[in-house]
Design a protein around this motif. Structure first.
Motif, mmCIF file in Angstrom:
data_model
loop_
_atom_site.group_PDB
_atom_site.id
_atom_site.type_symbol
_atom_site.label_atom_id
_atom_site.label_comp_id
_atom_site.label_asym_id
_atom_site.label_seq_id
_atom_site.Cartn_x
_atom_site.Cartn_y
_atom_site.Cartn_z
ATOM 1 N N ALA A 96 0.828 -1.198 0.000
ATOM 2 C CA ALA A 96 0.000 0.000 0.000
ATOM 3 C C ALA A 96 0.862 1.247 0.000
ATOM 4 N N VAL A 97 0.353 2.296 -0.598
ATOM 5 C CA VAL A 97 1.007 3.605 -0.604
ATOM 6 C C VAL A 97 0.214 4.543 0.282
ATOM 7 N N ALA A 98 0.914 5.201 1.183
ATOM 8 C CA ALA A 98 0.260 6.054 2.177
ATOM 9 C C ALA A 98 -0.209 7.375 1.570
ATOM 10 N N ARG A 99 -1.007 8.084 2.373
ATOM 11 C CA ARG A 99 -1.513 9.384 1.960
ATOM 12 C C ARG A 99 -0.470 10.479 2.147
ATOM 13 N N GLY A 100 0.529 10.209 2.959
ATOM 14 C CA GLY A 100 1.552 11.193 3.234
ATOM 15 C C GLY A 100 2.941 10.588 3.271
#
Length: 123
Positions: A96-100
């Motif tokens: 997963a790629v984070a929002r920040g």
């Protein structure tokens, strides 16, 4: 943004696997990335995460010393090296790629998810 995880499979206890997540559609070097897993009948949990440019890492207590997360910005991949695998590591693993830029431990901190790859560790 698309994430494609690979490298899962069946392995005996004590063995190793390397998961790789290819990220396309965005250069994710400015964002934290992570690997989660969902064991059978359980909630999804964070296994490991790495901050922007590898500035810091997080590991769940259950995998410390056995798993290593790394980012290859040139190839746009985030990898999870898993050693000394145990039957309790059996799960579907998701990248997963984070929002920040700083990794969070909650699923809500992540904006983009791969489909998942099955890891089965036999005793």
């Amino acid at each position: 943004v698309q994430l494609q995880a690979s490298g899962g499979g069946l392995v005996q206890a004590g063995g190793s696997l390397r998961l790789s997540c290819a990220v396309s559609g965005r250069t994710f070097s400015m964002y934290a990335t992570g690997w989660f897993r969902r064991p059978p009948g359980k909630e999804r949990e964070l296994v490991a995460a790495i901050n922007w440019r590898g500035g810091g890492t997080y590991y769940a207590d259950s995998v410390k010393g056995r798993f290593t997360i790394s980012v290859n910005n040139a190839k746009n991949t985030v990898d999870l090296q898993m050693n000394s695998l145990k039957p309790e590591d059996t799960a579907v693993y998701y990248c997963a790629v984070a929002r920040g830029s700083v990794a969070g431990t909650r699923t809500t901190s992540y904006a983009y998810w791969g489909r998942g790859t099955q890891v089965t560790v036999s005793s």
